[in-house]
Scaffold this active site. Structure first.
Site, PDB file in Angstrom:
ATOM      1  N   ASP A 241      20.721 -31.357 -24.390  1.00 53.03           N
ATOM      2  CA  ASP A 241      21.375 -32.580 -23.940  1.00 53.03           C
ATOM      3  C   ASP A 241      21.116 -33.669 -24.968  1.00 53.03           C
ATOM      4  OD1 ASP A 241      18.932 -34.336 -22.701  1.00 53.03           O
ATOM      5  OD2 ASP A 241      18.671 -32.241 -22.138  1.00 53.03           O
TER       6      ASP A 241
ATOM      7  N   ASP B 184      21.284 -38.511 -13.908  1.00 55.28           N
ATOM      8  CA  ASP B 184      19.932 -38.542 -14.471  1.00 55.28           C
ATOM      9  C   ASP B 184      19.098 -39.555 -13.699  1.00 55.28           C
ATOM     10  OD1 ASP B 184      17.657 -38.827 -16.020  1.00 55.28           O
ATOM     11  OD2 ASP B 184      18.710 -39.280 -17.878  1.00 55.28           O
TER      12      ASP B 184
ATOM     13  N   GLU C 181      15.398 -40.912 -13.208  1.00 56.54           N
ATOM     14  CA  GLU C 181      14.056 -40.941 -13.774  1.00 56.54           C
ATOM     15  C   GLU C 181      13.551 -42.367 -13.840  1.00 56.54           C
ATOM     16  OE1 GLU C 181      13.897 -40.382 -18.163  1.00 56.54           O
ATOM     17  OE2 GLU C 181      15.935 -39.622 -17.918  1.00 56.54           O
TER      18      GLU C 181
END
Length: 273
Positions: A69, A157, A159
């Protein structure tokens, strides 16, 4: 995807303690100030790398389908070289919030497809914004999702936030919102993606973030495939709700390195919906 490689490596050293205690590691503490859009924090902005790096030779055993990625930090990629090195899939960061677009996304995403890789787009989540539907729409408007049998499901995503300095600072590791508000935010986002694309959203996260920030929510394990982030020789404990992972980000060496949990026929099936 990790916004700070050194911080994440530090986190790996204390991951055993974190998993046992259920407390996020200090290296993953979040920002007390505003989160600044970008890739890898603005401390890395402008450090564009010509990314023709080889995939790690020491890949985990038992995983035959490898990929990577990327975000703007990696810049232009020699995808033909990556394919020659064995890469079968790639994900590229498309957006963050409702104003940032990765300036390299088009070349990264379409370049991977042109080299014969399966490709997908991801968004860096900003749950500190109260508009998850708007973020989902902005992402899908730029993600170039297509039912062309070569496009993988989009990925969210989730995080730790970062500051412009790149440092993680306590005491707000969950963007300053409650666990119930976090679950509601994620639900609104993935539901909007499903409405726009007809596909479920992959969720990228790790136990040190997911369990404290969602209150150990098991609400997504039956619907949204998991992309587990853990820099180790094993994927380890999974976040609440998931019995298995679909992708695993296991290392970072100039390019984040990933494994698909299945053979190439299963990757093809994932792209086909």
């Amino acid at each position: 995807m990790r916004t700070q490689k050194l911080v994440f490596l530090l986190a790996a050293l204390v991951s055993t303690f974190s998993l046992v205690t259920g407390v996020p590691s200090a290296a993953h503490a979040a920002s007390t100030g505003p989160v600044v859009p970008g890739d890898g924090g603005t401390a890395q902005a402008g450090k564009v790398a010509a990314a023709s790096a080889r995939l790690a030779a020491a890949a985990p055993a038992g995983y035959s389908v490898l990929g990577m990625d990327v975000a703007s930090y990696q810049g232009n990629i020699d995808w033909n070289q990556q394919a020659a090195n064995g890469a079968k899939f790639a994900y590229a960061k498309a957006t963050e919030g409702t104003s940032y677009v990765n300036p390299y996304f088009n070349g990264q995403y379409n370049g991977a497809k042109a080299a014969g890789l399966y490709a997908g787009a991801y968004v860096f989540a900003r749950p500190d914004s109260p508009n998850p539907v708007g973020q989902a729409d902005y992402f899908i408007d730029h993600a170039q999702f297509s039912n062309d049998a070569k496009t993988l499901p989009v990925m969210l995503d989730l995080e730790w936030p970062y500051r412009s300095s790149g440092n993680y600072v306590a005491p707000y590791p969950c963007y300053g919102i409650s666990t119930s508000a976090m679950v509601s935010w994620i639900r609104s986002f993935v539901d909007q993606v499903k409405a726009r694309t007809g596909r479920q959203t992959l969720i990228y996260t790790n136990v040190n973030w997911w369990n404290p920030c969602t209150g150990n929510s098991a609400a997504f394990g039956q619907t949204n495939p998991l992309w587990i982030a853990r820099y180790s020789s094993l994927p380890g404990m999974l976040p609440a709700g998931w019995g298995f992972h679909t992708f695993w980000q296991y290392s970072s060496s100039r390019i984040d390195q990933d494994r698909f949990n299945g053979d190439q026929s299963r990757l093809m099936a994932l792209a086909n919906g």
